[in-house]
Design a protein around this motif. Structure first.
Motif, PDB file in Angstrom:
ATOM      1  N   GLY A 230       1.009  -1.113  -0.050  1.00 34.87           N
ATOM      2  CA  GLY A 230       0.031  -0.054   0.013  1.00 34.87           C
ATOM      3  C   GLY A 230       0.679   1.128  -0.104  1.00 34.87           C
ATOM      4  O   GLY A 230       0.328   2.421   0.117  1.00 34.87           O
ATOM      5  N   TRP A 231       2.231   1.205  -0.142  1.00 31.33           N
ATOM      6  CA  TRP A 231       3.034   2.411  -0.017  1.00 31.33           C
ATOM      7  C   TRP A 231       2.703   3.214  -1.174  1.00 31.33           C
ATOM      8  O   TRP A 231       2.550   4.607  -1.131  1.00 31.33           O
ATOM      9  N   GLY A 232       2.294   2.622  -2.446  1.00 32.21           N
ATOM     10  CA  GLY A 232       2.120   3.495  -3.532  1.00 32.21           C
ATOM     11  C   GLY A 232       0.904   4.329  -3.601  1.00 32.21           C
ATOM     12  O   GLY A 232       0.602   5.701  -3.953  1.00 32.21           O
ATOM     13  N   SER A 233      -0.291   3.963  -2.719  1.00 32.81           N
ATOM     14  CA  SER A 233      -1.404   4.386  -2.467  1.00 32.81           C
ATOM     15  C   SER A 233      -1.193   5.728  -1.732  1.00 32.81           C
ATOM     16  O   SER A 233      -2.041   6.782  -1.914  1.00 32.81           O
ATOM     17  N   TRP A 234      -0.520   5.418  -0.593  1.00 32.99           N
ATOM     18  CA  TRP A 234      -0.178   6.608   0.518  1.00 32.99           C
ATOM     19  C   TRP A 234       0.706   7.856  -0.269  1.00 32.99           C
ATOM     20  O   TRP A 234       0.841   8.829   0.367  1.00 32.99           O
ATOM     21  N   ALA A 235       1.385   7.321  -1.440  1.00 31.70           N
ATOM     22  CA  ALA A 235       2.123   8.435  -1.937  1.00 31.70           C
ATOM     23  C   ALA A 235       1.394   9.285  -3.158  1.00 31.70           C
ATOM     24  O   ALA A 235       2.014  10.192  -3.793  1.00 31.70           O
TER      25      ALA A 235
END
Length: 565
Positions: A230-235
């Motif tokens: 989920g790192w990409g979603s939070w960026a």
């Protein structure tokens, strides 16, 4: 990172869909049996429709779907699948009974995962290992569309809980699950999206059993931006009012028990979902944040962005309206009837939780949070967290609070600070909590003690330290931040990177307006007091529409391309 980002890409997918429809075929399964449905799916091509006739069939294995097709039953209570799919632990026991060799014994100890699969082992009747007991395991790609419609999925004789019943994974901009009945299945989630999907779940009915029943829908955007956890979603931005969500609309959820989270809409791993025009009976919306032991060695992030509007909630006994445990929430025009204990609560679990692996406790020392580094309570990049006080607890054992000798403090000077157990020999070492108030020699804690160990308690002789957290990673009202990049990129290994550190998340406030409980206005269920980390008018707004916000098209456009309503 440009997945579904441009109008050109969206138009290209639409044209591809039209081309597929033009060449699409209709394939009829001979019966609703596992064998016949699997055979029909295997013979289908992209864009085809597989029709499953009326009848009842018991399935003991998972059906795999890897094509962009429409899988259409004859209708609710006409095409009925009885869920007797073996769960992982049951498969292991079956494997051990049929072939009690040392190799299989070793595999059973590990669980029926890749080891058994590579050996080609099958259980009784040729049953193979499955993915968490799923009825359907659907793996999709960006150039596909998929629809599942017209089925009843009903509990069978297997009472162990599956991880999920309908497992949708991969990356796809066009997924629809509609007009299905999920009848008291034993599962953690009835429908599970895991990967990077946009789409809609509509006109379904979920009857959630009191024990062994889980979420109606669970949404993970784990691989958003082709990043892990989920790192990409939070960026990225929240994209409120756009198609970049999983929509849950026009469904009925019946919780047949009393635990309000049964049947909820859940999320994590950067999940983004919209809940609208549904009816919820005796349940609420309750989704995960970057907390509760979920960080782990993969540093899994919490739910990223949520919209909840125009729903009806009914309760025949006292329950809460739900929780937002992280990220921005748009909550408006919902109607609650019955015995609800206040509005949606904006919660930060890590204020009183410590994770051995993951994000640690939000006690003013975790490198993932923005902490006070100076005596005046401010944060300076690169400076270590400032320790404001230390001491020793002289009160009773298992105590939720602190008692010290003499009278070293001014009343309420530590309100809003955090205290941590620093005694390495204590069972409560690393346990933490936020300070609600203090006298000249006592501290009173603000947060409830959780079941996650170590608890924020103190034994006689335990030492402590006082710090201050300013912003918690992924807290309600915070959003887009720096992209975490592993080594190598795309992995969750951060041991040789500049992480962990505070990701500089911007404010994305939570908004509430026009929610009603028995006709009266219903706001967020957060108290406004000096100990609260969340501040009304900054992190969240009551009775205030979000400026510039416009909900996405209703009904969802995928309904226009589906069957007649």
């Amino acid at each position: 990172m440009a997945f579904y980002a441009s109008t050109a890409v969206a138009l290209g997918l639409t044209l591809l869909g039209i081309q597929n429809v033009a060449h699409a075929a209709t394939i009829s399964a001979r019966s609703p049996s596992f064998t016949d449905v699997s055979s029909a799916i295997a013979s289908a091509r992209e864009g085809d429709t597989v029709l499953v006739p009326s009848g009842t069939a018991t399935w003991t294995s998972t059906v795999d779907v890897r094509r962009g097709i429409t899988l259409q039953g004859a209708g609710v209570d006409k095409t009925i699948v009885i869920d007797d799919v073996l769960r992982r632990n049951q498969f292991a026991k079956a494997a051990l009974k049929e072939e009690p060799s040392p190799a299989i014994q070793f595999a059973v100890l590990r669980g029926p995962g890749p080891f058994i699969g590579r050996r080609g082992f099958t259980g009784p009747g040729g049953i193979r290992p499955n993915s968490g007991g799923a009825i359907f395991r659907i793996s999709l790609k960006p150039d596909q569309t998929f629809r599942l419609t017209g089925f009843t999925f009903r509990q069978g004789s297997v009472t162990a809980s599956a991880n999920y019943s309908i497992n949708i994974n991969g990356k796809c901009p066009s997924v629809r699950v509609d007009h299905c009945f999920f009848d008291q299945l034993y599962c953690g989630a009835n429908i599970f999206f895991n990967g990077w999907h946009y789409g809609v779940v509509d006109h379904c009915r979920f009857d959630i059993r009191p024990k062994g029943g889980g979420a109606s829908v669970r949404v993970y955007h784990t691989t958003w931006g082709d990043q892990p956890s989920g790192w990409g979603s939070w960026a990225e931005a929240p994209y409120f009012g756009s198609e970049k969500f999983v929509f849950v609309e026009d469904n009925v959820v019946n919780n047949l028990g009393r635990a309000p989270e049964r049947g909820n809409i859940d999320g994590q791993h950067g999940g983004r979902f919209v809940v609208r025009h549904n009816t919820f009976n005796n349940c609420n919306i309750f989704y995960h944040g970057s907390d509760n032991g979920t960080g782990g060695p993969q540093y899994n992030r919490g739910t990223r962005a949520v919209e909840i509007y125009n729903n009806t909630f009914n309760s025949t006994h006292k329950i809460s309206a739900g929780q937002d445990r992280g990220g921005p929430l748009i909550w408006h025009d919902n109607t609650y009837t019955g015995d609800y204990g206040g509005g949606m609560v904006l919660a930060i679990y890590r204020l009183s939780e410590y994770e051995t692996k993951g994000f640690f406790g939000a006690d003013g020392t975790s490198p993932w949070d923005c902490n006070a580094t100076e005596p005046d309570g401010t944060h300076v990049e690169g400076h270590m967290p400032y320790t404001y006080a230390t001491g020793t607890h002289i009160g009773q054992n298992d105590y939720k609070g602190i008692v010290v000798s003499e009278n070293p403090w001014k009343p309420n000077q530590w309100v809003g600070y955090s205290v941590t157990n620093t005694n390495r020999t204590s069972p409560y070492f690393h346990g933490c909590n936020r300070i609600l108030s203090n006298t000249s020699n006592t501290l009173t804690f603000a947060c409830p003690t959780t079941s996650l160990k170590p608890k924020g308690l103190f034994n006689t002789g335990d030492t402590f330290a006082i710090h201050k957290v300013l912003i918690v990673i992924d807290q309600p009202g915070r959003g887009k931040g720096d992209l975490i990049v592993g080594d190598p990129a795309g992995s969750t290994n951060i041991s040789k990177t500049g992480w962990p550190r505070w990701p500089h998340q911007v404010i994305e406030p939570c908004y509430s307006w026009n929610n009603k409980l028995n006709g009266a206005n219903l706001d967020f269920g957060n108290r406004s007091d000096p100990s609260s980390l969340l501040v009304e008018g900054v992190d969240y707004y009551n009775s205030t529409p979000m400026p510039g916000y416009k909900p996405y098209i209703y009904p969802h456009p995928l309904l226009n391309g589906g069957s007649k309503e």
